[in-house]
Write an enzyme that holds these catalytic residues in place. Structure first.
Site, PDB file in Angstrom:
ATOM      1  N   LEU A   1       0.827  -1.214   0.000  1.00 24.81           N
ATOM      2  CA  LEU A   1       0.000   0.000   0.000  1.00 24.81           C
ATOM      3  C   LEU A   1       0.853   1.252   0.000  1.00 24.81           C
ATOM      4  CD1 LEU A   1      -2.479  -1.139   2.811  1.00 24.81           C
ATOM      5  CD2 LEU A   1      -2.870  -1.240   0.351  1.00 24.81           C
TER       6      LEU A   1
ATOM      7  N   HIS B   1       5.343   6.813  10.304  1.00 25.34           N
ATOM      8  CA  HIS B   1       6.727   6.308  10.205  1.00 25.34           C
ATOM      9  C   HIS B   1       7.701   7.457   9.927  1.00 25.34           C
ATOM     10  CE1 HIS B   1       5.864   2.063  10.407  1.00 25.34           C
ATOM     11  NE2 HIS B   1       5.270   1.976   9.232  1.00 25.34           N
TER      12      HIS B   1
ATOM     13  N   GLU C   1       1.965   5.971   6.996  1.00 22.33           N
ATOM     14  CA  GLU C   1       3.324   6.202   6.488  1.00 22.33           C
ATOM     15  C   GLU C   1       3.902   7.501   7.036  1.00 22.33           C
ATOM     16  OE1 GLU C   1       4.630   3.714   5.338  1.00 22.33           O
ATOM     17  OE2 GLU C   1       2.889   2.594   4.647  1.00 22.33           O
TER      18      GLU C   1
HETATM   19  N1  ARG Z   1       1.720  -2.025   4.866  1.00 21.55           N
HETATM   20  C1  ARG Z   1       2.041  -0.657   4.908  1.00 21.55           C
HETATM   21  C2  ARG Z   1       3.189  -0.423   5.898  1.00 21.55           C
HETATM   22  O1  ARG Z   1       3.476  -1.219   6.738  1.00 21.55           O
HETATM   23  C3  ARG Z   1       0.841   0.251   5.157  1.00 21.55           C
HETATM   24  C4  ARG Z   1      -0.286  -0.233   5.987  1.00 21.55           C
HETATM   25  C5  ARG Z   1      -1.428   0.776   5.909  1.00 21.55           C
HETATM   26  N2  ARG Z   1      -2.683   0.313   6.424  1.00 21.55           N
HETATM   27  C6  ARG Z   1      -3.871   0.816   6.030  1.00 21.55           C
HETATM   28  N3  ARG Z   1      -4.986   0.426   6.595  1.00 21.55           N
HETATM   29  N4  ARG Z   1      -3.966   1.679   5.074  1.00 21.55           N
HETATM   30  O2  ARG Z   1       3.875   0.582   5.842  1.00 21.55           O
HETATM   31 ZN    ZN Z   2       4.125   0.487   8.423  1.00 25.29          ZN
END
Ligand code: ARG
Ligand code: ZN
Ligand code: CA
Length: 239
Positions: free
Chosen positions: A112, A155, A152
């Protein structure tokens, strides 16, 4: 750092005609970031009482600074940062010490989005979001409500996944987020018990559906705000 933080966002789009990114997608994404980082997500009313006192107003404002578009038929950019470099067919970052650069492209592999933590190489600093997952986007389905960018950007502001990316004793370096040993997915039913405590599954740094995530904790807020202090890794964003 307790003061107001305003983050200009530069959106860099590698346009795949099969996955159009409209101005409405962009505008809704900025609005969603502002809602989530200012405790204005309407779903937050669903936070269980156990966690209600921990909900944070992070008080960070995002403004759209520029939109750059470049045609691209590449359907699988991957996660090696090629989209961030014109020398590799991407779009170079705009002044990354003073802007959050957000690249939108077809990442591929079911990913994503991904982000660079603070303190890394400036040229690749920012976040990448898959074209179907920017803002309110019907093509994104359960991930079509803009929370990939919220996660994101978490992060990018130094937050780890809520389960610490490891077993029960692996920390996310935040005291008020309960210990867990793995991500939660979908739309979890409360309580979800792991490591002898209830998981904060509604946290933006878990892996649940977009509409199932609706809080940052006060401890996460403190961790994010530390990087804007004097000597912090994103001090340059504060004047
Ligand atoms: N898998 C991605 C990551 O760990 C994003 C997860 C986003 N989740 C959502 N519900 N949009 O960075
Ligand atoms: Zn993440
Ligand atoms: Ca924790």
């Amino acid at each position: 750092y307790a003061g107001a933080v305003s983050i200009p966002v530069v959106v860099n789009i590698l346009e795949d005609p099969a996955h159009p990114v409209t101005q409405a997608h962009i505008d809704s994404q900025i609005a969603i970031l502002n809602a989530d980082f200012n405790n204005n997500n309407p779903n937050t009313a669903g936070v269980p009482s156990e966690f209600a006192s921990l909900v944070a107003d992070v008080n960070i404002t995002f403004t759209l600074a520029a939109v750059n578009r470049k045609a691209s038929s590449k359907s699988s950019w991957g996660t090696n940062d090629a989209m961030k470099l014109s020398s590799q067919g991407g779009i170079d970052a705009t002044d990354p010490a003073n802007n959050l650069n957000l690249w939108v492209c077809e990442i591929g592999g079911g990913i994503l989005g991904y982000a660079q933590f603070p303190g890394g190489t400036l040229a690749t600093d920012g976040v990448v979001i898959g074209s179907d997952f920017l803002g309110e986007n019907t093509a994104g389905g359960v991930y079509g409500h803009g929370r990939t960018a919220t996660h994101e950007v978490g992060h990018w502001l130094n937050l780890r996944h809520i389960w610490g990316d490891g077993r029960c004793r692996q920390d996310d370096f935040v005291d008020d987020t309960p210990s867990s040993d793995a991500p939660n997915y979908g739309d979890p039913i409360y309580p979800t018990v792991n490591c002898k405590s209830n998981d904060m599954t509604m946290n933006y740094m878990d892996y649940v559906y977009d509409n199932a995530m609706y809080m940052f904790s006060k401890g996460q807020n403190d961790r994010m705000r530390t990087i804007f202090a004097v000597g912090g890794s994103r001090e340059s964003f504060v004047q």
